[in-house]
Design a protein around this motif. Structure first.
Motif, PDB file in Angstrom:
ATOM      1  N   GLU A  77      38.530 -12.704 -30.551  1.00  0.00           N
ATOM      2  CA  GLU A  77      37.543 -12.308 -29.773  1.00  0.00           C
ATOM      3  C   GLU A  77      36.066 -11.860 -30.703  1.00  0.00           C
ATOM      4  O   GLU A  77      36.539 -10.396 -31.479  1.00  0.00           O
ATOM      5  CB  GLU A  77      37.383 -11.124 -29.056  1.00  0.00           C
ATOM      6  CG  GLU A  77      35.737 -11.268 -27.600  1.00  0.00           C
ATOM      7  CD  GLU A  77      35.863  -9.715 -26.851  1.00  0.00           C
ATOM      8  OE1 GLU A  77      35.960 -10.089 -25.685  1.00  0.00           O
ATOM      9  OE2 GLU A  77      35.993  -8.694 -27.497  1.00  0.00           O
ATOM     10  N   CYS A 130      32.248 -10.926 -31.320  1.00  0.00           N
ATOM     11  CA  CYS A 130      31.247 -10.769 -30.546  1.00  0.00           C
ATOM     12  C   CYS A 130      29.883 -10.748 -31.863  1.00  0.00           C
ATOM     13  O   CYS A 130      30.293  -9.907 -32.305  1.00  0.00           O
ATOM     14  CB  CYS A 130      31.420  -9.500 -29.340  1.00  0.00           C
ATOM     15  SG  CYS A 130      32.701  -9.444 -28.328  1.00  0.00           S
ATOM     16  N   ARG A 153      26.149  -9.540 -30.914  1.00  0.00           N
ATOM     17  CA  ARG A 153      25.372  -8.404 -29.707  1.00  0.00           C
ATOM     18  C   ARG A 153      24.082  -7.799 -30.121  1.00  0.00           C
ATOM     19  O   ARG A 153      24.064  -7.367 -31.873  1.00  0.00           O
ATOM     20  CB  ARG A 153      25.858  -6.910 -29.166  1.00  0.00           C
ATOM     21  CG  ARG A 153      25.090  -6.427 -27.837  1.00  0.00           C
ATOM     22  CD  ARG A 153      25.965  -5.282 -27.391  1.00  0.00           C
ATOM     23  NE  ARG A 153      26.216  -4.048 -28.461  1.00  0.00           N
ATOM     24  CZ  ARG A 153      27.732  -4.553 -29.142  1.00  0.00           C
ATOM     25  NH1 ARG A 153      28.677  -4.820 -28.225  1.00  0.00           N
ATOM     26  NH2 ARG A 153      27.832  -2.897 -29.499  1.00  0.00           N
ATOM     27  N   LEU A 164      24.781 -11.000 -26.118  1.00  0.00           N
ATOM     28  CA  LEU A 164      26.203 -10.752 -26.163  1.00  0.00           C
ATOM     29  C   LEU A 164      26.143 -12.197 -26.248  1.00  0.00           C
ATOM     30  O   LEU A 164      26.542 -12.517 -25.251  1.00  0.00           O
ATOM     31  CB  LEU A 164      26.459 -10.486 -25.543  1.00  0.00           C
ATOM     32  CG  LEU A 164      28.144 -10.088 -25.731  1.00  0.00           C
ATOM     33  CD1 LEU A 164      28.537  -9.179 -27.287  1.00  0.00           C
ATOM     34  CD2 LEU A 164      28.376  -9.382 -24.590  1.00  0.00           C
ATOM     35  N   SER A 218      29.753 -14.446 -27.249  1.00  0.00           N
ATOM     36  CA  SER A 218      31.383 -13.855 -27.412  1.00  0.00           C
ATOM     37  C   SER A 218      32.030 -15.608 -27.629  1.00  0.00           C
ATOM     38  O   SER A 218      32.019 -16.323 -27.465  1.00  0.00           O
ATOM     39  CB  SER A 218      31.950 -13.163 -26.302  1.00  0.00           C
ATOM     40  OG  SER A 218      31.530 -11.958 -25.917  1.00  0.00           O
ATOM     41  N   TYR A 227      35.577 -16.902 -28.356  1.00  0.00           N
ATOM     42  CA  TYR A 227      37.326 -16.873 -28.464  1.00  0.00           C
ATOM     43  C   TYR A 227      37.640 -18.201 -28.687  1.00  0.00           C
ATOM     44  O   TYR A 227      37.652 -19.378 -28.295  1.00  0.00           O
ATOM     45  CB  TYR A 227      37.466 -16.814 -27.108  1.00  0.00           C
ATOM     46  CG  TYR A 227      37.005 -15.659 -25.932  1.00  0.00           C
ATOM     47  CD1 TYR A 227      37.589 -14.693 -25.990  1.00  0.00           C
ATOM     48  CD2 TYR A 227      35.545 -15.482 -25.898  1.00  0.00           C
ATOM     49  CE1 TYR A 227      37.224 -13.271 -25.356  1.00  0.00           C
ATOM     50  CE2 TYR A 227      35.200 -14.234 -24.615  1.00  0.00           C
ATOM     51  CZ  TYR A 227      36.449 -13.377 -24.922  1.00  0.00           C
ATOM     52  OH  TYR A 227      35.493 -12.443 -24.430  1.00  0.00           O
TER      53      TYR A 227
END
Length: 535
Positions: A312, A314, A316, A373, A375, A377
């Motif tokens: 993951e 991220c 932000r 945010l 994300s 994957y």
């Protein structure tokens, strides 16, 4: 259905002809016009409106006649309408212009004609025509952007060829110097710095090519944390000092099958968008990487994940955030909220394509005024087994005087590769002119066991040269070096058989090894034992 009056219309246009019958006919004719018509006196009182005008403004004729136009319709049209209408009334000349009505949410072509008692204004609804024009302009702008991207790809390919020739020479000579310099020599540190700078330049060129060409790259297993860390290093040089950057790369076990340049492109695109969304360039940007486990399938904004482990990534920010409408269009090509000329609208579209190609998914959480945010994957794979150094050394053992021909029109690279191959134990003959070499082959003036050739050469490229030489030496193994490995070149090499394609600026690291393999008939099994992917 249009109204068909059988009696004189109240407030009908009065014409300077004989009688009520003509007056009635003129008023009735105006009722059949599907465009809105209004007659105004010199004092701006409304003398007449037709049915189309009633429908357009949502008011009845009885409530309009005799009222003052500017009081009855404040701000119904834009500022240009008022200016042009007043000018037509004052000057007594016809005015025609386009204007948008915010209240009606429509575009009108306005035609103002003076008459003896005031002004006649015809409102022609051109909303659909304007929409078509805007669509055409939008498509033309998109076409220009696409053409710019294609031009960038062509330019990048040309730059890569010339620049990679320079890099091949720098990295090759630096590598040979490092092998010759004894341990403890003060020159070793300088040569290592030269090599590091060359490696960095090589990565930048490949990143530019990947972005400009959009071509697929060979995927391999990589630890993601070092790739993200390198991207952060590039990002720091562009971040404003008012942006506070925090990084948490705790995902040491995040190994994925990826193209490193594309992973770095994802990180840079997301981070750049994040800090640009901060009001005044002030805010907090956080980048994180960790391994997560999904026990059940889950759908995200883009893509789905299965019940397995994922890396993951991220990004932000605490910027201005997005509305649901904007968030719903984020990944559309050419969609941007930036002012004209400040964004292509391709960044997130490219991110989407890269993540999709890697079998991943994307989630977005954003609220106006509360930041965003992203994300990403990517599926985690088992870490690649370490390469057996002893097996690798056996595969790339020194040459034993085999005859090798190297063809390249660049004298600097020619000198470096010739020295590299001679040092490895090969009998090397070099040519700067592919046609001169081909003449020697066809006339039997040169014998060789391996041909190594540059791809981009004037008059005849490396692939054409290989095909021509194969006409005389059908079983000759060939290595083609190039600054950019296009899919078309790879496919042609596969079709010919016994032809390998090598990234030119990796000549020092891989050419000798690949030459040994070529002279042995490209034995894939031996390289599989070493952990190297077969070409």
């Amino acid at each position: 259905m249009q109204r068909q009056p059988s009696a004189p219309v109240p407030g009908a246009l009065k014409v300077p002809v004989d009688g009520a019958a003509h007056e009635t006919k003129v008023g009735a004719a105006l009722e059949y016009i599907t465009d809105a018509v209004i007659l105004l006196r010199h004092d701006w009182t409304i003398e007449f409106v037709n049915v189309a005008f009633e429908r357009a403004c949502g008011k009845t004729r009885e409530t309009l006649l005799g009222t003052h136009y500017w009081t009855t319709f404040p701000n119904i049209m834009g500022p240009r309408f008022e200016s042009e209408a007043r000018s037509a009334m004052t000057a007594g000349t016809a005015h025609m212009y386009d204007e948008f009505s915010p209240r009606l949410n429509k575009w009108f072509e306005c035609r103002a004609f003076p008459w003896e008692e005031g002004l006649v204004i015809l409102f022609i609804d051109i909303t659909m025509r304007k929409a078509d024009e805007l669509t055409r302009v939008d498509m033309e702008e998109k076409l220009v952007r696409i053409q710019r991207m294609e031009s960038l790809g062509t330019l990048a390919g040309g730059v890569a060829h010339d620049f990679n020739n320079i890099l091949a020479a720098i990295l090759g000579h630096a590598g040979m110097m490092l092998e010759e310099l004894p341990e403890g020599s003060p020159l070793r540190d300088h040569m290592q710095q030269i090599k590091r700078a060359g490696d960095r330049a090589r990565e930048i060129v490949q990143r530019i090519l990947a972005y400009a060409r959009g071509g697929s790259q060979e995927l391999s297993k990589y630890q993601l944390a070092p790739l993200v860390e390198d991207s952060i290093g590039l990002l720091r040089s562009t971040l404003p000092p008012t942006v506070r950057l925090t990084v948490d790369l705790s995902g040491d076990g995040c190994v994925a099958t990826v193209d490193p340049a594309e992973v770095q492109q994802v990180v840079l695109n997301l981070c750049t968008n994040a800090w640009q969304a901060m009001p005044g360039g002030h805010g907090h940007l956080h980048v994180g990487l960790r391994a997560v486990q999904f026990d059940v399938p889950h759908a995200f904004v883009i893509g789905r994940v299965g019940p397995t482990r994922y890396a993951e990534l991220c990004v932000r920010d605490d910027g201005q955030g997005m509305s649901a409408e904007v968030a719903g269009r984020l990944f559309e090509p050419f969609f941007t909220t930036k002012p004209r000329g400040q964004g292509t609208g391709l960044g997130l579209h490219i991110v989407n394509g890269i993540v999709h190609a890697h079998g991943g998914a994307i989630d977005v959480q954003s609220h106006p005024g509360r930041g965003t945010l992203f994300s990403i994957y990517l599926p985690i794979v088992d870490e690649a087994a370490p390469i057996d150094a002893a097996t690798l050394a056996k595969v790339a053992e020194p040459g034993e005087g085999e005859s090798v021909v190297y063809v390249d029109d660049d004298p600097i690279v020619l000198m470096m590769v010739e020295a590299l191959l001679k040092k490895a134990g090969y009998d090397v003959r070099s040519y700067a002119d592919p046609r001169g070499f081909l003449d020697d082959v066809e006339q039997g003036r040169v014998s060789l066991q391996l041909l190594i050739t540059d791809y981009n050469m004037p008059g005849m490229n490396g692939l054409e040269l290989a095909v021509a030489v194969r006409g005389t030496l059908p079983r000759l193994p060939v290595i083609i070096t190039t600054g950019y490995i296009a899919d078309e070149l790879t496919a042609a090499a596969d079709q010919m058989g016994a032809v390998a394609v090598l990234q030119k600026e990796r000549s020092f690291e891989e050419l000798v090894e690949l030459a040994a393999r070529a002279l042995r008939g490209f034995p894939e099994s031996r390289f599989q034992e070493s952990g190297l992917a077969p070409l």
